[in-house]
Scaffold this motif. Sequence first.
Motif, mmCIF file in Angstrom:
data_model
loop_
_atom_site.group_PDB
_atom_site.id
_atom_site.type_symbol
_atom_site.label_atom_id
_atom_site.label_comp_id
_atom_site.label_asym_id
_atom_site.label_seq_id
_atom_site.Cartn_x
_atom_site.Cartn_y
_atom_site.Cartn_z
ATOM 1 N N PHE A 103 0.713 -1.295 0.032
ATOM 2 C CA PHE A 103 -0.173 -0.033 0.048
ATOM 3 C C PHE A 103 1.038 1.246 -0.189
ATOM 4 O O PHE A 103 1.903 1.441 0.782
ATOM 5 N N VAL A 104 0.740 2.299 -1.053
ATOM 6 C CA VAL A 104 1.513 3.443 -0.862
ATOM 7 C C VAL A 104 0.650 4.905 -0.790
ATOM 8 O O VAL A 104 -0.256 4.561 -1.728
ATOM 9 N N GLY A 105 0.947 5.359 0.149
ATOM 10 C CA GLY A 105 0.204 6.691 0.174
ATOM 11 C C GLY A 105 0.877 7.942 -0.296
ATOM 12 O O GLY A 105 2.073 7.542 -1.137
ATOM 13 N N GLU A 106 0.647 9.039 0.073
ATOM 14 C CA GLU A 106 1.494 10.183 -0.544
ATOM 15 C C GLU A 106 2.471 10.624 0.245
ATOM 16 O O GLU A 106 3.677 10.880 -0.403
ATOM 17 N N TYR A 136 2.888 -4.504 3.096
ATOM 18 C CA TYR A 136 4.089 -3.458 3.243
ATOM 19 C C TYR A 136 3.314 -2.307 3.015
ATOM 20 O O TYR A 136 2.676 -1.739 2.144
ATOM 21 N N ILE A 137 3.605 -1.281 3.814
ATOM 22 C CA ILE A 137 2.730 0.056 3.770
ATOM 23 C C ILE A 137 4.054 1.100 3.613
ATOM 24 O O ILE A 137 4.773 1.197 4.661
ATOM 25 N N THR A 138 3.908 2.163 2.962
ATOM 26 C CA THR A 138 4.970 3.080 2.742
ATOM 27 C C THR A 138 4.242 4.328 1.981
ATOM 28 O O THR A 138 3.078 4.599 1.577
ATOM 29 N N ASN A 139 5.184 5.183 1.777
ATOM 30 C CA ASN A 139 4.511 6.483 0.821
ATOM 31 C C ASN A 139 5.533 6.877 -0.222
ATOM 32 O O ASN A 139 6.466 6.387 -0.352
ATOM 33 N N ILE A 140 4.854 7.663 -1.140
ATOM 34 C CA ILE A 140 5.678 8.188 -2.406
ATOM 35 C C ILE A 140 6.994 9.152 -1.730
ATOM 36 O O ILE A 140 8.127 8.933 -2.112
ATOM 37 N N VAL A 141 6.663 9.768 -0.718
ATOM 38 C CA VAL A 141 7.604 10.824 -0.114
ATOM 39 C C VAL A 141 7.771 10.249 1.316
ATOM 40 O O VAL A 141 6.738 9.957 1.817
ATOM 41 N N PRO A 165 2.899 16.674 -1.750
ATOM 42 C CA PRO A 165 4.319 16.883 -2.111
ATOM 43 C C PRO A 165 4.389 17.251 -3.488
ATOM 44 O O PRO A 165 3.808 17.018 -4.513
ATOM 45 N N LEU A 166 5.487 18.239 -3.584
ATOM 46 C CA LEU A 166 5.960 18.841 -4.941
ATOM 47 C C LEU A 166 6.276 17.745 -5.765
ATOM 48 O O LEU A 166 6.782 16.596 -5.409
ATOM 49 N N ASN A 167 6.124 18.009 -7.190
ATOM 50 C CA ASN A 167 6.749 17.243 -8.285
ATOM 51 C C ASN A 167 8.198 17.081 -7.811
ATOM 52 O O ASN A 167 8.877 15.850 -7.873
ATOM 53 N N THR A 168 8.767 17.995 -7.670
ATOM 54 C CA THR A 168 10.442 17.920 -7.319
ATOM 55 C C THR A 168 10.808 17.001 -6.193
ATOM 56 O O THR A 168 11.675 16.297 -6.188
ATOM 57 N N GLU A 169 9.938 17.170 -5.284
ATOM 58 C CA GLU A 169 10.008 16.282 -3.823
ATOM 59 C C GLU A 169 9.694 14.869 -4.321
ATOM 60 O O GLU A 169 10.452 13.851 -3.752
ATOM 61 N N GLN A 170 8.681 14.572 -4.928
ATOM 62 C CA GLN A 170 8.538 13.235 -5.418
ATOM 63 C C GLN A 170 9.550 12.686 -6.319
ATOM 64 O O GLN A 170 10.183 11.682 -6.043
ATOM 65 N N GLY A 182 -5.287 6.935 -2.603
ATOM 66 C CA GLY A 182 -5.360 8.392 -3.080
ATOM 67 C C GLY A 182 -4.796 8.699 -4.250
ATOM 68 O O GLY A 182 -3.993 8.125 -5.077
ATOM 69 N N ARG A 183 -5.216 9.827 -4.642
ATOM 70 C CA ARG A 183 -4.977 10.430 -6.125
ATOM 71 C C ARG A 183 -3.408 10.684 -6.184
ATOM 72 O O ARG A 183 -3.077 10.389 -7.399
ATOM 73 N N ILE A 184 -2.789 11.319 -5.219
ATOM 74 C CA ILE A 184 -1.271 11.680 -5.376
ATOM 75 C C ILE A 184 -0.628 10.363 -5.872
ATOM 76 O O ILE A 184 0.164 10.315 -6.724
ATOM 77 N N ALA A 185 -0.662 9.279 -5.021
ATOM 78 C CA ALA A 185 0.162 8.239 -5.344
ATOM 79 C C ALA A 185 -0.363 7.498 -6.680
ATOM 80 O O ALA A 185 0.465 7.000 -7.558
ATOM 81 N N ALA A 186 -1.717 7.466 -6.897
ATOM 82 C CA ALA A 186 -2.251 6.857 -8.256
ATOM 83 C C ALA A 186 -1.676 7.814 -9.395
ATOM 84 O O ALA A 186 -1.342 7.202 -10.273
ATOM 85 N N MET A 187 -1.668 8.914 -9.241
ATOM 86 C CA MET A 187 -1.250 9.875 -10.477
ATOM 87 C C MET A 187 0.508 9.398 -10.665
ATOM 88 O O MET A 187 0.904 9.731 -11.679
#
Length: 190
Positions: free
Chosen positions: A39-42, A79-84, A94-99, A122-127
Amino acid sequence: MANWEELERRCLGCQKCALADTRTHVVFGKGPRDAKIMFVGEGPGENEDLQGEPFVGRGGQLLDEMLGLVGLSREKNFYITNIVKCRPPKNRDPLNTEQDACIGYLWEQMELIRPKIVVCLGRIAAMRLIKPDYRITKEHGQWEEKDGVLYTAIYHPAALLRDPTKKPDTFADLREIRAKIRELCPEAYG
Ligand code: URA
């Protein structure tokens, strides 16, 4: 390829973007490192930043409850984590540069875990992981295969807290996810 210890050490010391200046903890990820499902959040919020663990606030509690209903737990089988990995100030997106600066850590985590199924929260991780123009209201629960990994997205738990009328859709998506796990990696359910 990195190993877990080396990857985590590098990530915990990361200074690649300005989020390093304001974080309390890097939030690396949690769960069995041989899980078949991720699972991945933002990005971490306030509680996560303070505790160093993903999804431990109110949204995280709701998520754990909902996932528990379909037999999933971060202690056992995902396992669960985030984009940033560091908290954006005031919980902004999170900004694109941070991602861009951070996403390599997620790719390395995925290389080590080799999940069969990745669920974007959510949307940010899916995008970021499915496609840049992902529309969460229209496309949640749909499956997309990339490089032998199946991706889907569900509403972010914070969205469910704000608007509980979205919960039935998420339960339906979770039942589909359970069916897909039973089909592709039944061993995840022991
Ligand atoms: N929201 C996220 O996207 N990730 C967390 O870890 C917590 C809240």
